[in-house]
Design an enzyme around this catalytic site. Structure first.
Site, mmCIF file in Angstrom:
data_model
loop_
_atom_site.group_PDB
_atom_site.id
_atom_site.type_symbol
_atom_site.label_atom_id
_atom_site.label_comp_id
_atom_site.label_asym_id
_atom_site.label_seq_id
_atom_site.Cartn_x
_atom_site.Cartn_y
_atom_site.Cartn_z
ATOM 1 N N LYS A 169 0.872 -1.181 0.000
ATOM 2 C CA LYS A 169 0.000 0.000 0.000
ATOM 3 C C LYS A 169 0.908 1.230 0.000
ATOM 4 O O LYS A 169 2.065 1.141 0.403
ATOM 5 C CB LYS A 169 -0.879 -0.003 1.262
ATOM 6 C CG LYS A 169 -2.089 0.910 1.166
ATOM 7 C CD LYS A 169 -3.251 0.282 0.437
ATOM 8 C CE LYS A 169 -4.345 1.272 0.154
ATOM 9 N NZ LYS A 169 -5.558 0.634 -0.393
ATOM 10 N N ASP B 64 -6.835 4.552 -4.717
ATOM 11 C CA ASP B 64 -7.539 4.438 -3.428
ATOM 12 C C ASP B 64 -8.127 5.839 -3.207
ATOM 13 O O ASP B 64 -8.296 6.589 -4.185
ATOM 14 C CB ASP B 64 -6.573 4.019 -2.304
ATOM 15 C CG ASP B 64 -7.295 3.651 -1.008
ATOM 16 O OD1 ASP B 64 -7.919 2.583 -0.941
ATOM 17 O OD2 ASP B 64 -7.271 4.450 -0.039
HETATM 18 P P1 NDP Z 1 -12.749 8.201 -3.096
HETATM 19 O O1 NDP Z 1 -11.680 9.195 -2.876
HETATM 20 O O2 NDP Z 1 -13.239 7.962 -4.479
HETATM 21 O O3 NDP Z 1 -14.021 8.516 -2.183
HETATM 22 C C1 NDP Z 1 -13.956 8.632 -0.796
HETATM 23 C C2 NDP Z 1 -15.309 9.103 -0.313
HETATM 24 O O4 NDP Z 1 -15.352 9.065 1.109
HETATM 25 C C3 NDP Z 1 -15.622 10.534 -0.703
HETATM 26 O O5 NDP Z 1 -16.987 10.639 -0.906
HETATM 27 C C4 NDP Z 1 -15.167 11.313 0.527
HETATM 28 O O6 NDP Z 1 -15.796 12.567 0.659
HETATM 29 C C5 NDP Z 1 -15.630 10.368 1.610
HETATM 30 N N1 NDP Z 1 -14.898 10.580 2.876
HETATM 31 C C6 NDP Z 1 -13.566 10.745 3.074
HETATM 32 N N2 NDP Z 1 -13.304 10.890 4.378
HETATM 33 C C7 NDP Z 1 -14.475 10.827 5.006
HETATM 34 C C8 NDP Z 1 -14.873 10.916 6.354
HETATM 35 N N3 NDP Z 1 -13.991 11.124 7.333
HETATM 36 N N4 NDP Z 1 -16.190 10.756 6.629
HETATM 37 C C9 NDP Z 1 -17.093 10.540 5.646
HETATM 38 N N5 NDP Z 1 -16.771 10.484 4.360
HETATM 39 C C10 NDP Z 1 -15.500 10.618 4.055
HETATM 40 O O7 NDP Z 1 -12.206 6.818 -2.455
HETATM 41 P P2 NDP Z 1 -12.681 5.337 -2.721
HETATM 42 O O8 NDP Z 1 -14.134 5.296 -2.974
HETATM 43 O O9 NDP Z 1 -11.742 4.741 -3.697
HETATM 44 O O10 NDP Z 1 -12.349 4.657 -1.315
HETATM 45 C C11 NDP Z 1 -13.288 4.613 -0.237
HETATM 46 C C12 NDP Z 1 -12.886 3.516 0.737
HETATM 47 O O11 NDP Z 1 -12.877 2.253 0.057
HETATM 48 C C13 NDP Z 1 -11.497 3.648 1.360
HETATM 49 O O12 NDP Z 1 -11.536 3.117 2.672
HETATM 50 C C14 NDP Z 1 -10.635 2.771 0.480
HETATM 51 O O13 NDP Z 1 -9.481 2.317 1.135
HETATM 52 C C15 NDP Z 1 -11.623 1.618 0.231
HETATM 53 N N6 NDP Z 1 -11.318 0.798 -0.924
HETATM 54 C C16 NDP Z 1 -11.216 1.339 -2.174
HETATM 55 C C17 NDP Z 1 -10.974 0.510 -3.259
HETATM 56 C C18 NDP Z 1 -10.983 1.041 -4.646
HETATM 57 O O14 NDP Z 1 -10.952 0.216 -5.575
HETATM 58 N N7 NDP Z 1 -11.076 2.331 -4.882
HETATM 59 C C19 NDP Z 1 -10.725 -0.926 -3.090
HETATM 60 C C20 NDP Z 1 -10.947 -1.405 -1.742
HETATM 61 C C21 NDP Z 1 -11.197 -0.558 -0.708
HETATM 62 P P3 NDP Z 1 -15.185 13.901 -0.015
HETATM 63 O O15 NDP Z 1 -15.698 13.889 -1.419
HETATM 64 O O16 NDP Z 1 -15.732 14.976 0.832
HETATM 65 O O17 NDP Z 1 -13.695 13.778 0.067
#
Ligand code: NDP
Length: 450
Positions: A129, A169
Protein backbone atom coordinates in the site's frame (compact mmCIF):
# COMPACT_ATOMS: atom_id res chain seq x y z
CA UNK A 1 -7.37 -7.50 26.75
CA UNK A 2 -4.73 -10.11 26.19
CA UNK A 3 -4.72 -13.18 23.95
CA UNK A 4 -5.26 -16.71 25.22
CA UNK A 5 -2.12 -17.85 23.42
CA UNK A 6 1.20 -16.95 25.09
CA UNK A 7 2.78 -16.88 21.63
CA UNK A 8 0.32 -14.27 20.34
CA UNK A 9 0.75 -12.22 23.51
CA UNK A 10 4.49 -12.14 22.99
CA UNK A 11 4.19 -11.15 19.35
CA UNK A 12 1.62 -8.45 20.03
CA UNK A 13 3.74 -6.99 22.80
CA UNK A 14 6.68 -6.64 20.43
CA UNK A 15 4.49 -5.15 17.71
CA UNK A 16 3.08 -2.60 20.19
CA UNK A 17 6.55 -1.60 21.34
CA UNK A 18 7.96 -1.35 17.84
CA UNK A 19 5.02 0.58 16.45
CA UNK A 20 3.95 2.70 19.38
CA UNK A 21 2.11 5.78 18.20
CA UNK A 22 0.57 3.89 15.27
CA UNK A 23 -2.99 3.21 16.48
CA UNK A 24 -4.54 2.24 13.13
CA UNK A 25 -1.82 -0.32 12.44
CA UNK A 26 -2.07 -1.80 15.95
CA UNK A 27 -5.87 -1.95 15.64
CA UNK A 28 -5.59 -3.94 12.40
CA UNK A 29 -2.95 -6.30 13.82
CA UNK A 30 -4.96 -6.93 16.97
CA UNK A 31 -8.11 -7.74 15.02
CA UNK A 32 -6.29 -10.24 12.83
CA UNK A 33 -4.40 -11.89 15.68
CA UNK A 34 -7.59 -12.22 17.74
CA UNK A 35 -9.25 -14.20 15.02
CA UNK A 36 -6.15 -16.30 14.34
CA UNK A 37 -6.19 -17.71 17.92
CA UNK A 38 -7.92 -20.98 16.93
CA UNK A 39 -5.75 -21.28 13.82
CA UNK A 40 -2.52 -20.91 15.78
CA UNK A 41 -3.77 -23.37 18.37
CA UNK A 42 -4.56 -26.01 15.74
CA UNK A 43 -1.34 -25.63 13.74
CA UNK A 44 1.87 -25.75 15.82
CA UNK A 45 3.88 -25.28 12.60
CA UNK A 46 2.91 -21.60 12.69
CA UNK A 47 4.73 -20.87 15.94
CA UNK A 48 7.60 -23.22 15.10
CA UNK A 49 8.27 -21.29 11.89
CA UNK A 50 7.80 -17.87 13.47
CA UNK A 51 5.06 -17.04 10.97
CA UNK A 52 3.17 -14.52 13.08
CA UNK A 53 6.20 -12.45 14.10
CA UNK A 54 7.26 -12.37 10.44
CA UNK A 55 3.83 -11.57 8.99
CA UNK A 56 3.33 -8.48 11.19
CA UNK A 57 6.62 -6.92 10.10
CA UNK A 58 6.63 -5.33 6.62
CA UNK A 59 9.27 -6.68 4.25
CA UNK A 60 10.10 -3.10 3.29
CA UNK A 61 8.86 0.37 4.24
CA UNK A 62 9.80 3.32 2.04
CA UNK A 63 9.25 6.95 3.01
CA UNK A 64 10.23 9.78 0.72
CA UNK A 65 10.07 13.52 0.09
CA UNK A 66 7.74 14.73 -2.65
CA UNK A 67 8.54 18.30 -3.60
CA UNK A 68 6.59 20.10 -6.29
CA UNK A 69 5.78 23.64 -7.44
CA UNK A 70 2.22 25.00 -7.11
CA UNK A 71 0.43 27.37 -9.49
CA UNK A 72 1.80 30.39 -7.60
CA UNK A 73 5.36 29.15 -8.18
CA UNK A 74 5.71 28.22 -4.50
CA UNK A 75 7.60 25.11 -3.50
CA UNK A 76 5.46 22.58 -1.65
CA UNK A 77 6.68 19.49 0.19
CA UNK A 78 4.66 16.39 0.96
CA UNK A 79 5.56 13.01 2.33
CA UNK A 80 5.28 9.88 0.20
CA UNK A 81 5.08 6.25 1.37
CA UNK A 82 5.10 2.73 0.03
CA UNK A 83 4.91 -0.31 2.26
CA UNK A 84 5.85 -3.62 0.63
CA UNK A 85 4.29 -5.82 3.25
CA UNK A 86 4.38 -9.39 2.04
CA UNK A 87 5.41 -11.04 -1.23
CA UNK A 88 4.92 -14.70 -0.27
CA UNK A 89 2.24 -15.39 -2.88
CA UNK A 90 2.97 -12.80 -5.59
CA UNK A 91 4.23 -9.28 -6.36
CA UNK A 92 3.20 -6.61 -3.85
CA UNK A 93 -0.18 -5.19 -4.81
CA UNK A 94 -2.27 -2.44 -3.26
CA UNK A 95 -3.52 1.08 -3.85
CA UNK A 96 -2.14 4.57 -3.32
CA UNK A 97 -4.05 6.98 -1.07
CA UNK A 98 -3.67 10.76 -1.33
CA UNK A 99 -5.31 12.37 1.70
CA UNK A 100 -4.12 14.73 4.49
CA UNK A 101 -4.78 11.98 7.07
CA UNK A 102 -2.19 9.65 5.50
CA UNK A 103 0.73 8.71 7.75
CA UNK A 104 2.91 5.66 8.41
CA UNK A 105 0.27 4.08 10.66
CA UNK A 106 -2.51 4.38 8.08
CA UNK A 107 -0.33 3.03 5.27
CA UNK A 108 0.84 0.09 7.38
CA UNK A 109 -2.69 -0.81 8.51
CA UNK A 110 -3.85 -0.77 4.90
CA UNK A 111 -0.84 -2.77 3.70
CA UNK A 112 -1.29 -5.39 6.42
CA UNK A 113 -4.98 -5.86 5.61
CA UNK A 114 -4.13 -6.07 1.93
CA UNK A 115 -1.99 -9.18 2.48
CA UNK A 116 -5.01 -11.22 3.62
CA UNK A 117 -7.46 -9.63 1.21
CA UNK A 118 -5.29 -10.36 -1.81
CA UNK A 119 -4.84 -13.93 -0.69
CA UNK A 120 -8.62 -14.32 -0.31
CA UNK A 121 -9.16 -13.40 -3.97
CA UNK A 122 -7.36 -16.61 -4.96
CA UNK A 123 -5.10 -14.63 -7.31
CA UNK A 124 -1.28 -14.53 -6.99
CA UNK A 125 -0.83 -11.12 -5.38
CA UNK A 126 1.21 -10.12 -2.35
CA UNK A 127 0.26 -7.15 -0.17
CA UNK A 128 1.39 -3.52 -0.33
CA UNK A 129 0.00 0.00 0.00
CA UNK A 130 1.21 3.55 -0.42
CA UNK A 131 0.26 7.16 -0.68
CA UNK A 132 0.89 10.67 0.52
CA UNK A 133 -0.50 13.32 2.85
CA UNK A 134 -1.18 15.40 -0.29
CA UNK A 135 -4.68 16.91 -0.39
CA UNK A 136 -6.17 16.74 -3.90
CA UNK A 137 -9.04 19.06 -2.89
CA UNK A 138 -8.82 22.56 -4.38
CA UNK A 139 -5.79 21.73 -6.55
CA UNK A 140 -5.73 22.55 -10.24
CA UNK A 141 -5.26 19.82 -12.81
CA UNK A 142 -1.73 21.07 -13.48
CA UNK A 143 -0.87 20.89 -9.76
CA UNK A 144 -2.21 17.34 -9.54
CA UNK A 145 -0.09 16.41 -12.56
CA UNK A 146 3.09 17.95 -11.17
CA UNK A 147 2.55 16.29 -7.79
CA UNK A 148 1.93 12.87 -9.40
CA UNK A 149 5.06 13.23 -11.54
CA UNK A 150 7.21 14.11 -8.57
CA UNK A 151 5.71 11.27 -6.50
CA UNK A 152 6.39 8.75 -9.27
CA UNK A 153 9.93 9.99 -9.84
CA UNK A 154 10.84 8.40 -6.50
CA UNK A 155 8.30 5.56 -6.45
CA UNK A 156 9.45 4.28 -9.86
CA UNK A 157 12.68 3.07 -8.24
CA UNK A 158 10.77 0.62 -6.08
CA UNK A 159 7.96 -0.78 -8.27
CA UNK A 160 7.56 -2.83 -11.46
CA UNK A 161 5.09 -5.17 -13.17
CA UNK A 162 6.68 -8.21 -11.48
CA UNK A 163 7.74 -6.47 -8.26
CA UNK A 164 5.05 -4.14 -6.97
CA UNK A 165 1.91 -2.94 -8.76
CA UNK A 166 0.10 0.05 -7.17
CA UNK A 167 -3.45 1.17 -7.98
CA UNK A 168 -5.91 3.87 -6.82
CA UNK A 169 -7.54 4.44 -3.43
CA UNK A 170 -8.95 7.54 -1.72
CA UNK A 171 -7.90 10.61 -3.73
CA UNK A 172 -6.33 8.53 -6.49
CA UNK A 173 -8.70 7.91 -9.38
CA UNK A 174 -8.33 7.56 -13.15
CA UNK A 175 -6.81 11.06 -13.54
CA UNK A 176 -4.05 10.48 -10.98
CA UNK A 177 -3.32 6.94 -12.21
CA UNK A 178 -2.92 8.39 -15.73
CA UNK A 179 -0.35 10.97 -14.64
CA UNK A 180 1.50 8.40 -12.51
CA UNK A 181 1.60 5.87 -15.36
CA UNK A 182 2.78 8.49 -17.86
CA UNK A 183 5.66 9.47 -15.62
CA UNK A 184 6.69 5.86 -14.98
CA UNK A 185 6.77 5.22 -18.74
CA UNK A 186 8.84 8.35 -19.36
CA UNK A 187 11.38 7.43 -16.70
CA UNK A 188 11.71 3.74 -17.55
CA UNK A 189 10.91 3.69 -21.26
CA UNK A 190 8.68 0.70 -20.60
CA UNK A 191 5.02 0.15 -21.35
CA UNK A 192 4.12 -2.43 -18.72
CA UNK A 193 1.25 -3.17 -16.38
CA UNK A 194 2.99 -1.39 -13.50
CA UNK A 195 -0.22 0.25 -12.27
CA UNK A 196 -3.83 -0.91 -12.34
CA UNK A 197 -6.92 1.23 -12.61
CA UNK A 198 -5.54 2.62 -15.87
CA UNK A 199 -7.73 4.28 -18.50
CA UNK A 200 -9.38 1.98 -21.02
CA UNK A 201 -7.38 3.45 -23.92
CA UNK A 202 -4.01 2.46 -22.46
CA UNK A 203 -4.30 -0.93 -20.81
CA UNK A 204 -7.06 -0.52 -18.22
CA UNK A 205 -9.59 -3.26 -17.63
CA UNK A 206 -13.28 -2.92 -18.25
CA UNK A 207 -15.23 -3.02 -14.94
CA UNK A 208 -12.18 -1.98 -12.84
CA UNK A 209 -13.83 1.34 -11.99
CA UNK A 210 -17.01 -0.40 -10.87
CA UNK A 211 -15.31 -3.44 -9.35
CA UNK A 212 -15.09 -2.67 -5.62
CA UNK A 213 -18.69 -1.45 -5.43
CA UNK A 214 -20.11 -4.20 -7.65
CA UNK A 215 -18.04 -6.82 -5.85
CA UNK A 216 -19.33 -5.59 -2.48
CA UNK A 217 -22.89 -6.21 -3.66
CA UNK A 218 -22.11 -9.63 -5.14
CA UNK A 219 -20.66 -10.55 -1.76
CA UNK A 220 -23.61 -9.07 0.15
CA UNK A 221 -26.11 -10.86 -2.08
CA UNK A 222 -24.38 -14.21 -1.52
CA UNK A 223 -24.19 -13.56 2.24
CA UNK A 224 -27.91 -12.71 2.46
CA UNK A 225 -28.89 -15.75 0.39
CA UNK A 226 -26.76 -18.25 2.26
CA UNK A 227 -27.01 -17.03 5.81
CA UNK A 228 -30.62 -15.84 6.04
CA UNK A 229 -32.30 -16.92 2.79
CA UNK A 230 -32.79 -13.23 1.96
CA UNK A 231 -32.22 -11.05 -1.12
CA UNK A 232 -31.62 -7.38 -1.78
CA UNK A 233 -35.03 -6.91 -3.35
CA UNK A 234 -37.02 -4.21 -1.60
CA UNK A 235 -34.33 -3.57 1.02
CA UNK A 236 -33.54 -0.04 2.21
CA UNK A 237 -29.80 0.57 1.97
CA UNK A 238 -27.60 3.33 3.42
CA UNK A 239 -24.27 3.88 1.65
CA UNK A 240 -21.70 6.21 3.20
CA UNK A 241 -19.32 8.12 0.96
CA UNK A 242 -19.92 9.20 -2.61
CA UNK A 243 -16.58 8.30 -4.14
CA UNK A 244 -15.59 5.45 -6.40
CA UNK A 245 -16.63 2.60 -4.11
CA UNK A 246 -19.86 4.21 -2.85
CA UNK A 247 -21.19 5.18 -6.28
CA UNK A 248 -20.81 1.73 -7.82
CA UNK A 249 -22.01 -0.01 -4.68
CA UNK A 250 -25.16 2.11 -4.89
CA UNK A 251 -25.51 1.37 -8.61
CA UNK A 252 -25.37 -2.42 -8.15
CA UNK A 253 -27.61 -2.31 -5.05
CA UNK A 254 -30.27 -0.58 -7.15
CA UNK A 255 -29.79 -3.03 -10.00
CA UNK A 256 -30.40 -5.87 -7.55
CA UNK A 257 -33.70 -4.30 -6.47
CA UNK A 258 -32.74 -2.34 -3.34
CA UNK A 259 -33.51 1.33 -2.64
CA UNK A 260 -30.50 3.43 -1.66
CA UNK A 261 -31.88 6.06 0.71
CA UNK A 262 -28.76 7.96 1.82
CA UNK A 263 -25.21 8.84 0.75
CA UNK A 264 -22.55 11.17 2.19
CA UNK A 265 -19.22 12.90 1.79
CA UNK A 266 -16.73 14.18 4.33
CA UNK A 267 -18.91 17.20 5.19
CA UNK A 268 -22.45 15.84 5.35
CA UNK A 269 -25.10 13.41 4.12
CA UNK A 270 -28.27 13.42 2.06
CA UNK A 271 -31.37 11.44 2.99
CA UNK A 272 -33.77 10.66 0.19
CA UNK A 273 -36.45 8.25 1.49
CA UNK A 274 -37.75 7.45 -2.00
CA UNK A 275 -34.33 6.63 -3.36
CA UNK A 276 -31.19 8.49 -4.38
CA UNK A 277 -30.90 9.66 -7.99
CA UNK A 278 -27.44 8.29 -8.80
CA UNK A 279 -27.04 10.24 -12.05
CA UNK A 280 -27.14 13.45 -10.03
CA UNK A 281 -24.57 12.11 -7.54
CA UNK A 282 -22.28 11.06 -10.40
CA UNK A 283 -22.58 14.49 -12.02
CA UNK A 284 -21.71 16.26 -8.74
CA UNK A 285 -18.91 13.98 -7.54
CA UNK A 286 -17.38 12.48 -10.70
CA UNK A 287 -17.78 15.35 -13.17
CA UNK A 288 -17.87 18.54 -11.07
CA UNK A 289 -15.82 17.20 -8.11
CA UNK A 290 -18.29 19.13 -5.93
CA UNK A 291 -19.99 18.64 -2.55
CA UNK A 292 -22.88 16.26 -1.85
CA UNK A 293 -24.81 19.22 -0.34
CA UNK A 294 -25.44 20.30 -3.97
CA UNK A 295 -27.73 17.29 -4.34
CA UNK A 296 -30.70 18.82 -2.48
CA UNK A 297 -30.64 21.86 -4.76
CA UNK A 298 -31.22 19.57 -7.72
CA UNK A 299 -33.52 16.80 -6.42
CA UNK A 300 -36.83 17.35 -4.66
CA UNK A 301 -37.76 15.43 -1.53
CA UNK A 302 -34.17 15.02 -0.29
CA UNK A 303 -32.74 16.52 2.89
CA UNK A 304 -29.13 17.51 3.62
CA UNK A 305 -27.53 17.22 7.07
CA UNK A 306 -24.14 18.65 8.08
CA UNK A 307 -21.64 16.15 9.51
CA UNK A 308 -21.13 12.73 8.00
CA UNK A 309 -21.64 10.50 11.06
CA UNK A 310 -25.37 11.16 11.42
CA UNK A 311 -25.99 8.92 8.41
CA UNK A 312 -25.98 5.87 10.75
CA UNK A 313 -29.06 7.14 12.59
CA UNK A 314 -31.20 6.54 9.48
CA UNK A 315 -33.38 3.44 9.71
CA UNK A 316 -32.30 0.90 7.09
CA UNK A 317 -32.09 -2.86 6.40
CA UNK A 318 -28.52 -2.89 5.11
CA UNK A 319 -25.62 -0.55 5.86
CA UNK A 320 -22.71 -0.28 3.46
CA UNK A 321 -19.92 1.92 4.87
CA UNK A 322 -17.90 2.97 1.80
CA UNK A 323 -16.05 6.11 2.92
CA UNK A 324 -13.12 5.66 5.31
CA UNK A 325 -11.66 3.95 8.40
CA UNK A 326 -13.39 4.06 11.80
CA UNK A 327 -16.52 5.74 10.45
CA UNK A 328 -18.86 3.59 12.61
CA UNK A 329 -18.24 3.40 16.35
CA UNK A 330 -19.93 1.24 18.98
CA UNK A 331 -22.77 3.67 19.62
CA UNK A 332 -23.48 4.12 15.94
CA UNK A 333 -23.45 0.36 15.43
CA UNK A 334 -25.97 0.04 18.28
CA UNK A 335 -28.14 2.66 16.58
CA UNK A 336 -28.15 0.58 13.41
CA UNK A 337 -29.15 -2.52 15.39
CA UNK A 338 -31.90 -0.66 17.27
CA UNK A 339 -33.26 0.46 13.92
CA UNK A 340 -33.45 -3.13 12.69
CA UNK A 341 -30.44 -3.45 10.39
CA UNK A 342 -29.95 -7.06 9.22
CA UNK A 343 -26.56 -6.76 7.51
CA UNK A 344 -23.45 -4.57 7.43
CA UNK A 345 -20.97 -5.10 4.61
CA UNK A 346 -17.84 -2.99 4.32
CA UNK A 347 -16.81 -1.25 1.10
CA UNK A 348 -14.27 0.94 2.91
CA UNK A 349 -11.23 -0.44 4.71
CA UNK A 350 -11.70 -0.88 8.48
CA UNK A 351 -14.77 1.41 8.63
CA UNK A 352 -16.00 -0.22 11.85
CA UNK A 353 -14.19 0.27 15.17
CA UNK A 354 -13.52 -2.86 17.28
CA UNK A 355 -16.46 -1.82 19.51
CA UNK A 356 -18.75 -1.63 16.48
CA UNK A 357 -17.70 -5.11 15.35
CA UNK A 358 -18.40 -6.44 18.82
CA UNK A 359 -21.92 -5.00 18.61
CA UNK A 360 -22.58 -6.65 15.21
CA UNK A 361 -21.32 -10.04 16.37
CA UNK A 362 -23.12 -9.90 19.71
CA UNK A 363 -26.41 -9.14 17.99
CA UNK A 364 -25.98 -11.85 15.38
CA UNK A 365 -26.48 -9.67 12.31
CA UNK A 366 -24.74 -10.62 9.07
CA UNK A 367 -21.40 -8.84 8.92
CA UNK A 368 -19.11 -8.82 5.86
CA UNK A 369 -15.69 -7.48 6.93
CA UNK A 370 -13.75 -5.31 4.49
CA UNK A 371 -11.02 -7.70 3.58
CA UNK A 372 -13.61 -10.11 2.19
CA UNK A 373 -16.41 -7.78 1.11
CA UNK A 374 -14.34 -5.13 -0.70
CA UNK A 375 -11.82 -7.47 -2.35
CA UNK A 376 -13.50 -7.03 -5.74
CA UNK A 377 -11.37 -3.99 -6.56
CA UNK A 378 -8.04 -5.67 -6.10
CA UNK A 379 -9.36 -8.87 -7.69
CA UNK A 380 -10.19 -6.94 -10.84
CA UNK A 381 -6.80 -5.26 -10.63
CA UNK A 382 -5.40 -8.80 -10.68
CA UNK A 383 -7.48 -9.45 -13.80
CA UNK A 384 -6.08 -6.23 -15.31
CA UNK A 385 -2.54 -7.52 -14.62
CA UNK A 386 -3.37 -10.79 -16.40
CA UNK A 387 -4.78 -8.96 -19.42
CA UNK A 388 -1.70 -6.69 -19.57
CA UNK A 389 0.63 -9.69 -19.43
CA UNK A 390 -1.27 -11.35 -22.26
CA UNK A 391 -1.60 -8.03 -24.14
CA UNK A 392 -5.25 -8.88 -24.50
CA UNK A 393 -8.58 -7.46 -23.24
CA UNK A 394 -11.59 -9.31 -21.95
CA UNK A 395 -15.11 -7.93 -22.54
CA UNK A 396 -17.13 -6.31 -19.74
CA UNK A 397 -19.25 -9.43 -19.47
CA UNK A 398 -16.17 -11.64 -19.12
CA UNK A 399 -14.59 -9.46 -16.43
CA UNK A 400 -17.88 -9.02 -14.58
CA UNK A 401 -18.51 -12.78 -14.59
CA UNK A 402 -15.01 -13.47 -13.23
CA UNK A 403 -15.50 -10.77 -10.55
CA UNK A 404 -18.80 -12.30 -9.48
CA UNK A 405 -17.26 -15.79 -9.30
CA UNK A 406 -14.40 -14.47 -7.17
CA UNK A 407 -16.75 -12.69 -4.73
CA UNK A 408 -19.00 -15.73 -4.38
CA UNK A 409 -15.94 -17.88 -3.71
CA UNK A 410 -14.61 -15.42 -1.15
CA UNK A 411 -17.89 -15.61 0.75
CA UNK A 412 -17.89 -19.41 0.76
CA UNK A 413 -14.20 -19.70 1.68
CA UNK A 414 -14.69 -17.30 4.59
CA UNK A 415 -17.92 -19.00 5.66
CA UNK A 416 -16.39 -22.49 5.51
CA UNK A 417 -13.33 -21.36 7.46
CA UNK A 418 -15.61 -19.91 10.16
CA UNK A 419 -17.25 -23.34 10.41
CA UNK A 420 -13.93 -25.17 10.42
CA UNK A 421 -12.68 -23.08 13.34
CA UNK A 422 -15.85 -23.49 15.38
CA UNK A 423 -17.71 -20.18 15.00
CA UNK A 424 -20.03 -20.63 12.04
CA UNK A 425 -21.07 -17.35 10.41
CA UNK A 426 -18.32 -15.26 12.05
CA UNK A 427 -16.86 -13.94 8.81
CA UNK A 428 -14.20 -11.88 10.63
CA UNK A 429 -12.67 -15.12 11.82
CA UNK A 430 -13.43 -16.83 8.50
CA UNK A 431 -11.88 -14.16 6.28
CA UNK A 432 -8.76 -13.82 8.41
CA UNK A 433 -8.24 -17.57 8.70
CA UNK A 434 -8.86 -18.26 5.00
CA UNK A 435 -6.66 -15.35 3.87
CA UNK A 436 -3.89 -16.27 6.30
CA UNK A 437 -3.67 -19.93 5.37
CA UNK A 438 -2.18 -19.61 1.87
CA UNK A 439 0.25 -16.86 2.90
CA UNK A 440 1.46 -18.83 5.95
CA UNK A 441 1.97 -22.03 3.95
CA UNK A 442 3.94 -20.11 1.32
CA UNK A 443 6.10 -18.37 3.92
CA UNK A 444 6.92 -21.71 5.53
CA UNK A 445 7.69 -23.31 2.14
CA UNK A 446 10.00 -20.45 1.13
CA UNK A 447 12.13 -20.64 4.29
CA UNK A 448 13.64 -17.92 6.42
CA UNK A 449 16.41 -15.61 5.19
CA UNK A 450 19.62 -16.16 7.12
P1 NDP B 1 -12.75 8.20 -3.10
O1 NDP B 1 -11.68 9.19 -2.88
O2 NDP B 1 -13.24 7.96 -4.48
O3 NDP B 1 -14.02 8.52 -2.18
C1 NDP B 1 -13.96 8.63 -0.80
C2 NDP B 1 -15.31 9.10 -0.31
O4 NDP B 1 -15.35 9.07 1.11
C3 NDP B 1 -15.62 10.53 -0.70
O5 NDP B 1 -16.99 10.64 -0.91
C4 NDP B 1 -15.17 11.31 0.53
O6 NDP B 1 -15.80 12.57 0.66
C5 NDP B 1 -15.63 10.37 1.61
N1 NDP B 1 -14.90 10.58 2.88
C6 NDP B 1 -13.57 10.74 3.07
N2 NDP B 1 -13.30 10.89 4.38
C7 NDP B 1 -14.48 10.83 5.01
C8 NDP B 1 -14.87 10.92 6.35
N3 NDP B 1 -13.99 11.12 7.33
N4 NDP B 1 -16.19 10.76 6.63
C9 NDP B 1 -17.09 10.54 5.65
N5 NDP B 1 -16.77 10.48 4.36
C10 NDP B 1 -15.50 10.62 4.05
O7 NDP B 1 -12.21 6.82 -2.45
P2 NDP B 1 -12.68 5.34 -2.72
O8 NDP B 1 -14.13 5.30 -2.97
O9 NDP B 1 -11.74 4.74 -3.70
O10 NDP B 1 -12.35 4.66 -1.31
C11 NDP B 1 -13.29 4.61 -0.24
C12 NDP B 1 -12.89 3.52 0.74
O11 NDP B 1 -12.88 2.25 0.06
C13 NDP B 1 -11.50 3.65 1.36
O12 NDP B 1 -11.54 3.12 2.67
C14 NDP B 1 -10.64 2.77 0.48
O13 NDP B 1 -9.48 2.32 1.13
C15 NDP B 1 -11.62 1.62 0.23
N6 NDP B 1 -11.32 0.80 -0.92
C16 NDP B 1 -11.22 1.34 -2.17
C17 NDP B 1 -10.97 0.51 -3.26
C18 NDP B 1 -10.98 1.04 -4.65
O14 NDP B 1 -10.95 0.22 -5.58
N7 NDP B 1 -11.08 2.33 -4.88
C19 NDP B 1 -10.73 -0.93 -3.09
C20 NDP B 1 -10.95 -1.41 -1.74
C21 NDP B 1 -11.20 -0.56 -0.71
P3 NDP B 1 -15.19 13.90 -0.02
O15 NDP B 1 -15.70 13.89 -1.42
O16 NDP B 1 -15.73 14.98 0.83
O17 NDP B 1 -13.70 13.78 0.07
Amino acid sequence: MSFKSAYLNRVYETVSERNSGEPEFLQAVREVLESLEPVVEKNPEIEKNGVIERIVEPERFIQFRVSWVDDNNKVQVNRGYRVQFNSAIGPYKGGLRFHPSVNASVIKFLGFEQVFKNSLTGLPMGGGKGGSDFDTKGKSDAEIMRFCQSFMTELSKHIGADTDVPAGDIGVGAREVGYLFGQYKRLRNEFTGVLTGKGLTYGGSLIRKEATGYGLLYFTDEMLKNMKNETLKGKKVVVSGSGNVAIYAAEKAMELGATVIAMSDSTGYVHSPNGINLDVVKQIKEVERGRISEYVKRVEGAEYFEGCRGIWSIKCDIALPCATQNEINGEEAQMLIDNGVIAVAEGANMPSTPEAIEVYLKNGIMYGPAKAANAGGVATSGLEMSQNSMRYSWTSEEVDAKLKDIMVNIFHNAYNASKQYGDEGNLVLGANAAGFDKVAQSMIAQGIAY
